[in-house]
Design an enzyme around this catalytic site. Structure first.
Site, PDB file in Angstrom:
ATOM      1  N   LEU A 142       0.814  -1.218   0.000  1.00 53.39           N
ATOM      2  CA  LEU A 142       0.000   0.000   0.000  1.00 53.39           C
ATOM      3  C   LEU A 142       0.847   1.267   0.000  1.00 53.39           C
ATOM      4  O   LEU A 142       0.384   2.320  -0.454  1.00 53.39           O
ATOM      5  CB  LEU A 142      -0.962   0.003   1.191  1.00 53.39           C
ATOM      6  CG  LEU A 142      -2.088  -1.042   1.136  1.00 53.39           C
ATOM      7  CD1 LEU A 142      -2.999  -0.905   2.346  1.00 53.39           C
ATOM      8  CD2 LEU A 142      -2.906  -0.899  -0.154  1.00 53.39           C
ATOM      9  N   HIS A 143       2.090   1.159   0.508  1.00 54.90           N
ATOM     10  CA  HIS A 143       2.923   2.370   0.492  1.00 54.90           C
ATOM     11  C   HIS A 143       3.355   2.754  -0.922  1.00 54.90           C
ATOM     12  O   HIS A 143       3.910   3.832  -1.137  1.00 54.90           O
ATOM     13  CB  HIS A 143       4.133   2.214   1.415  1.00 54.90           C
ATOM     14  CG  HIS A 143       5.129   1.189   0.960  1.00 54.90           C
ATOM     15  ND1 HIS A 143       6.308   0.960   1.615  1.00 54.90           N
ATOM     16  CD2 HIS A 143       5.127   0.310  -0.067  1.00 54.90           C
ATOM     17  CE1 HIS A 143       6.996   0.008   1.018  1.00 54.90           C
ATOM     18  NE2 HIS A 143       6.295  -0.396  -0.012  1.00 54.90           N
ATOM     19  N   ASP A 144       3.095   1.863  -1.902  1.00 61.28           N
ATOM     20  CA  ASP A 144       3.416   2.185  -3.293  1.00 61.28           C
ATOM     21  C   ASP A 144       2.375   3.097  -3.933  1.00 61.28           C
ATOM     22  O   ASP A 144       2.600   3.611  -5.027  1.00 61.28           O
ATOM     23  CB  ASP A 144       3.485   0.904  -4.136  1.00 61.28           C
ATOM     24  CG  ASP A 144       4.633  -0.003  -3.717  1.00 61.28           C
ATOM     25  OD1 ASP A 144       5.568   0.499  -3.078  1.00 61.28           O
ATOM     26  OD2 ASP A 144       4.590  -1.199  -4.023  1.00 61.28           O
ATOM     27  N   GLU A 204       5.064   6.826   2.954  1.00 65.01           N
ATOM     28  CA  GLU A 204       4.983   6.147   4.247  1.00 65.01           C
ATOM     29  C   GLU A 204       4.110   7.019   5.146  1.00 65.01           C
ATOM     30  O   GLU A 204       4.398   8.191   5.356  1.00 65.01           O
ATOM     31  CB  GLU A 204       6.373   5.957   4.851  1.00 65.01           C
ATOM     32  CG  GLU A 204       7.328   5.142   3.985  1.00 65.01           C
ATOM     33  CD  GLU A 204       6.880   3.720   3.733  1.00 65.01           C
ATOM     34  OE1 GLU A 204       5.890   3.269   4.361  1.00 65.01           O
ATOM     35  OE2 GLU A 204       7.500   3.045   2.892  1.00 65.01           O
TER      36      GLU A 204
END
Length: 238
Positions: A142-144, A204
């Site tokens: 999900l941090h992508d 992040e």
């Protein structure tokens, strides 16, 4: 060059070779997951059966015809077969042709022979590689993505899980900036990782940023457990 300089040169050269070998080993282990994905694609397409129906050896065009693959996808099939060949699932020989050239003919190996016939292992291999078992290797993605895409992903996840009172939850393994040990090294790694992930327009998030995503995706609550070093395990409840 003196004997000492020559010795140091050989030593440095040896260290460089060792580092390159170590790098190769890391990449080999990291990309092992691609081998599994390639095998799963072969199982889904029935490539071993296609080769088997041609007497144990088939050209790329013959395989594509057997598995009803669209002609536009043949270049992808060629690359898939190359990966499966170098990993030993299939073998490749050259079919003699006019002018001395020829196209590759793909053959069954002892491994792929176990994927055909009445007592083959395709069923258990497909089960082991089923997305239900494999997709959790995807917990740190999900941090992508930006908030809008994360919300879409989580909304789809929410559709696929049971309600909260029946144990439904989504598990995320990712950085929660500010969570976990308060020493400088942890904080610095989290901040630097955030800088690094900007390369792919990622981010992040701190707790409030995660909370905003969860709420907008329609989840009722969450629990952050900073038990993965500088990362956390997050349980998100529908």
């Amino acid at each position: 060059m003196g004997s000492l300089e020559l010795s140091e040169s050989k030593c440095n050269g040896g260290q460089e070779v060792s580092l390159l070998d170590a790098q190769l080993e890391l990449y080999w282990n990291t990309f092992a997951v691609i081998k599994s994905m390639a095998l799963k694609s072969a199982l889904d397409l029935g490539i071993a059966d296609a080769v088997h129906r041609h007497g144990g050896a088939a050209t790329l065009a013959e395989i594509a015809g057997e598995v009803a693959l669209h002609p536009s996808k043949i270049p992808c099939l060629r690359r898939l077969m190359r990966a499966l060949t170098v990993s030993g699932v299939f073998a490749a020989a050259v079919k003699p042709g006019d002018g001395g050239g020829g196209e590759p003919v793909y053959e069954l190996t002892p491994s792929s022979r176990l994927l055909v016939g009445s007592s083959n292992l395709s069923g258990i291999m497909s089960m082991i590689l089923h997305p239900t078992l494999v997709v959790p290797f995807l917990g740190w993605v999900l941090h992508d993505w930006g908030d809008d895409d994360c919300i879409k992903i989580l909304k789809n996840c929410k559709k696929s899980i049971p309600p909260r009172d029946k144990g439904g939850k989504v598990i995320i393994m990712d950085i929660v900036v500010g969570a976990g040990p308060s020493d400088q090294k942890h904080r610095e790694v989290q901040a630097l990782f955030d800088m690094y992930i900007m390369l792919v327009n990622g981010i992040e998030r701190d707790e409030q940023e995660w909370k905003k995503v969860f709420v907008e995706a329609g989840f009722s609550g969450y629990k952050i457990m900073p038990i993965l070093g500088f990362r956390s395990m997050i349980e998100v409840y529908p």
